[in-house]
Write an enzyme that holds these catalytic residues in place. Sequence first.
Site, PDB file in Angstrom:
ATOM      1  CG  ASP A 186      -4.188   0.365  -3.671  1.00 37.06           C
ATOM      2  OD1 ASP A 186      -5.210   0.173  -4.373  1.00 37.06           O
ATOM      3  OD2 ASP A 186      -3.857   1.492  -3.263  1.00 37.06           O
ATOM      4  CD  GLU A 209       0.006   2.842  -9.666  1.00 42.75           C
ATOM      5  OE1 GLU A 209      -0.586   3.947  -9.631  1.00 42.75           O
ATOM      6  OE2 GLU A 209       0.264   2.183  -8.654  1.00 42.75           O
ATOM      7  NE  ARG A 268       3.511   6.947  -4.499  1.00 44.85           N
ATOM      8  CZ  ARG A 268       2.371   7.170  -3.867  1.00 44.85           C
ATOM      9  NH1 ARG A 268       1.691   6.150  -3.364  1.00 44.85           N
ATOM     10  NH2 ARG A 268       1.910   8.397  -3.713  1.00 44.85           N
ATOM     11  CB  VAL A 292      -0.968   0.026   1.206  1.00 42.71           C
ATOM     12  CG1 VAL A 292      -2.009  -1.063   1.081  1.00 42.71           C
ATOM     13  CG2 VAL A 292      -0.207  -0.098   2.532  1.00 42.71           C
ATOM     14  CG  HIS A 318      -2.722   4.039  -6.760  1.00 41.03           C
ATOM     15  ND1 HIS A 318      -1.490   4.440  -7.206  1.00 41.03           N
ATOM     16  CD2 HIS A 318      -2.845   4.560  -5.508  1.00 41.03           C
ATOM     17  CE1 HIS A 318      -0.893   5.164  -6.286  1.00 41.03           C
ATOM     18  NE2 HIS A 318      -1.694   5.253  -5.237  1.00 41.03           N
ATOM     19  CB  ALA A 367      -5.469   6.057  -0.598  1.00 41.64           C
TER      20      ALA A 367
END
Length: 376
Positions: free
Chosen positions: A313, A318, A289, A287, A337, A340
């Site tokens: 995640d 990306e 980078r 969670v 991602h 959060a």
Amino acid sequence: MTTGPVPATSTSRVSTSSTNGAAGSTSGAAVLRVAVAVDLREELCRRIEELEPRVELLRNHALYHPMRGPADWSGDPGFERTPAQQREFEQLVDGADALFGIPDVDPAALARTAAANPRLRWVHTTAAGGGGQVKAARLPAEALERVAFTTSAGVHGGTLAEFAVFGVLAGAKDLPRLHAQQARREWTDRWEMRQLDEMTVLVVGLGGIGRSVAAKLHALGARVHGTTRSGEPVDGVDRLVPIDDLAEAVRQADAIVATLPGTAATEGLIGEAVLANVRPGTIVVNVGRGTVIDEPALVAALADGRVGFAALDVFAVEPLPDTSPLWDHPQVLVSPHTAALSGAEEERIARLFADNARRLLDGEPLVNQMDTIEFY
């Protein structure tokens, strides 16, 4: 709530000075001129002004890429300013002492603004990992010395910690097997699932997110180990591990949760040397980078069973390329991602910003000030 443009005119501004890359003391100054550089709804603009009345918040809502959902700071990519609007936007950010957000969340726009606005002393990034954006701006040493950068680290701690706990539990309870058997309508003999209160979880990184992860796992009965550089005790962490001993520490872990930022020092940190030492069936959750985990090494560890499950995640690239073997691996949970994301994020960031504005005006240390060597 006001939806139209809010005038961005004023005749007063704060007097600031630079000291070793930090925002200089502004104690006694009457006003801090802050330009809102991303879409922040008017309700929260007014909240900042209420929390710190010495802030003069300059904004014009007609100039921002509108959000498409909660905390969509980059906004609608289809929005285009007219040439006149672009000039107005640049005048807005060029006339401020501080910025709420990197203009358009665009490193090139930040570089232009820092060069055009010699009075700029402070930029707050809406991202917890805003260091990557600042680094990409390739600011000269003068700008990095003059401008203090702060991040929104910590505002996502609770939501990311919940995903981390979810990932560890999904691995412990063998969620992929349950999904597969349900899809086949297959009722098998029972099997023993792992229990969190009998597991050791290694949290790699004990910053704001890592501390929240550790607290939640500890509350559920897990034995929590955590990597550290400072050696300072952390609530809920049963054993502190020097980060340099990571490769040995994983030998005792049933699960590994990575929460580290993406820096030159953390790139590929969880790679072949670390994964060579894990117990068979270790759970891996990320969670932090995506660059912290060496993805080819992770795929190899999944293939031979060293890693039994991975909940990710974040990824090195990306969006995750459709050629990545992680998409199709039965023991991998891919999250785009999104762990959060929270509707409360915008208000949390606004409150954090207001508190830092007070600190700046009173000459106190800023919260989440960025290291502009490592950019975190």
